[in-house]
Design an enzyme around this catalytic site. Structure first.
Site, short mmCIF file in Angstrom:
data_model
loop_
_atom_site.label_atom_id
_atom_site.label_comp_id
_atom_site.label_asym_id
_atom_site.label_seq_id
_atom_site.Cartn_x
_atom_site.Cartn_y
_atom_site.Cartn_z
N THR A 250 1.33 -4.14 4.33
CA THR A 250 1.05 -4.43 5.74
C THR A 250 0.37 -5.78 5.96
O THR A 250 0.40 -6.30 7.08
CB THR A 250 0.18 -3.33 6.36
OG1 THR A 250 -1.05 -3.23 5.63
CG2 THR A 250 0.89 -1.99 6.34
N SER B 223 1.52 -7.50 -0.49
CA SER B 223 2.27 -8.47 0.32
C SER B 223 1.53 -9.80 0.48
O SER B 223 2.13 -10.80 0.89
CB SER B 223 2.60 -7.89 1.69
OG SER B 223 1.43 -7.63 2.44
N THR C 252 0.82 -1.21 0.00
CA THR C 252 0.00 0.00 0.00
C THR C 252 0.85 1.26 0.00
O THR C 252 0.47 2.27 -0.59
CB THR C 252 -0.94 0.01 1.23
OG1 THR C 252 -1.81 -1.12 1.15
CG2 THR C 252 -1.78 1.26 1.28
#
Length: 356
Positions: free
Chosen positions: A126, A93, A46
């Site tokens: 994250t 991720s 992000t």
């Protein structure tokens, strides 16, 4: 004739533009011998995401911005450190694999071996940030600061948190006060230990917490303030990954009412070399599920770690397999993968996870 003249004119214009660009580049990234050198490894996420609107913070494309643009967006960084940006991957991720994380760890090992490098920053999505941070904490044995940073809002959003998080991460990696603290996680002004920090909310900025362990410190005006002297988390060990080419598959199974006990068998038959159970409560697993686990341990000599699906808690040694104690499933998984890769026996793995 006119065509030749026009072509020459275009060439000269382009040449001038290239010279201007080169001058701008040299001015924007000066080297200051008085500042520490920090290497930033970019993984995507992000923090490098883009949306169609500055109001959009949910529907965006992660990993859309390269490391150069991320650094350019925070000009104040050059007053803190000399930055060397390295693009490793550029994706959300959730799509990272153990192979990607192993590659990153080896790149960092090579970088921290350079005497002129003071610290490392990793920009990361994250969703699985805590997994990468845990892996690095278990495999990078150095006093130099290693800081994993991300963002909860894309770079295009009003009030994007990425630039400030990146600036603070570089400040933390540049500080001598950060030495000897293991891998750190930095978001929303808080500094946490990779061993304990976890993502607790899918949307809010203040999502990364360390629960019972607490934060190590905070960042104010680009200066880290630590609450404690450097210390090693209980149960933390280091694994040598120099000769590891591929990590073994370890699957996580989730506990719930009426779970299918055959899922554990399927995982092993599909190639899992170990299992981590996100058990109910403090390692509760169904009776028929435990029968299958017992059979797998007996027939395949496979390590099974019992963790907990609760946000906090202690996995006791009352379970059939190996208790993870305070480690959540995703952190226990990487510790188990590294133990298997290092040739640990089941008894060795029991000792590894135990808290003396």
């Amino acid at each position: 004739m006119w065509g030749f003249i026009v072509t020459c004119g275009i060439f000269l214009v382009l040449l001038c533009q290239l010279r201007l660009l080169s001058k701008r580049k040299s001015k924007s990234t000066p080297y200051n011998a008085l500042l520490p050198n920090v290497t930033v490894f970019a993984m995507g996420g992000t923090i490098a995401g883009c949306a169609n609107s500055s109001l959009e913070i949910v529907n965006y494309i992660p990993g859309s911005v390269g490391i150069e643009k991320l650094i350019e967006a925070v000009p104040a960084i050059k007053a803190i450190a000399n930055i060397n940006g390295v693009q490793v991957t550029n994706m959300g991720s959730e799509n990272l694999t153990p192979a990607d994380v192993l590659k990153l760890a080896k790149l960092i090992l090579a970088e921290v071996a350079k005497p002129n490098v003071h610290g490392i920053v990793i920009t990361h999505g994250t969703d699985s940030l805590e997994e990468t941070a845990m892996f690095l904490d278990l495999t990078i044995s150095t006093a130099k600061p290693i800081v994993v940073v991300g963002a909860m809002r894309p770079s295009t959003a009003i009030g994007a948190d990425g630039p400030m998080n990146l600036l603070n991460a570089v400040a933390v990696a540049s500080s001598n006060q950060s030495m000897g603290r293991g891998t750190l996680v930095l978001l929303n002004d808080r500094i946490g230990s990779a061993f304990y920090t976890t993502k607790t909310n899918g949307n809010t900025l203040d999502t990364f917490k360390s629960y019972e362990a607490g934060s190590l410190g905070i960042v104010l005006n680009q200066k880290p303030f630590y609450f404690f002297s450097p210390a090693v988390p209980t149960g933390k060990v280091f694994f040598d990954i120099y000769n590891i080419k591929q990590l073994p598959r370890v699957d996580i199974l989730y506990g719930y009412q009426g779970l299918n006990p055959k899922l554990a068998e399927s995982a092993v038959h599909l190639g899992a070399k170990g299992l981590v159970l996100a058990a109910m409560g403090a390692t509760s697993w169904t009776d028929d599920g435990n029968e299958v686990i017992s059979s797998l341990i007996r027939e395949h000599n496979i390590p099974v770690v019992y963790s907990h699906r609760t946000a906090e808690g202690y996995s006791s040694n009352s379970c059939l397999g190996i208790p993870s104690y305070f480690l959540n499933p995703q952190k226990a998984r990487y510790m188990l993968m590294l133990a298997i890769s290092s040739g640990y026996s089941i008894r060795d793995i029991e000792d590894l996870f135990s808290i003396k």
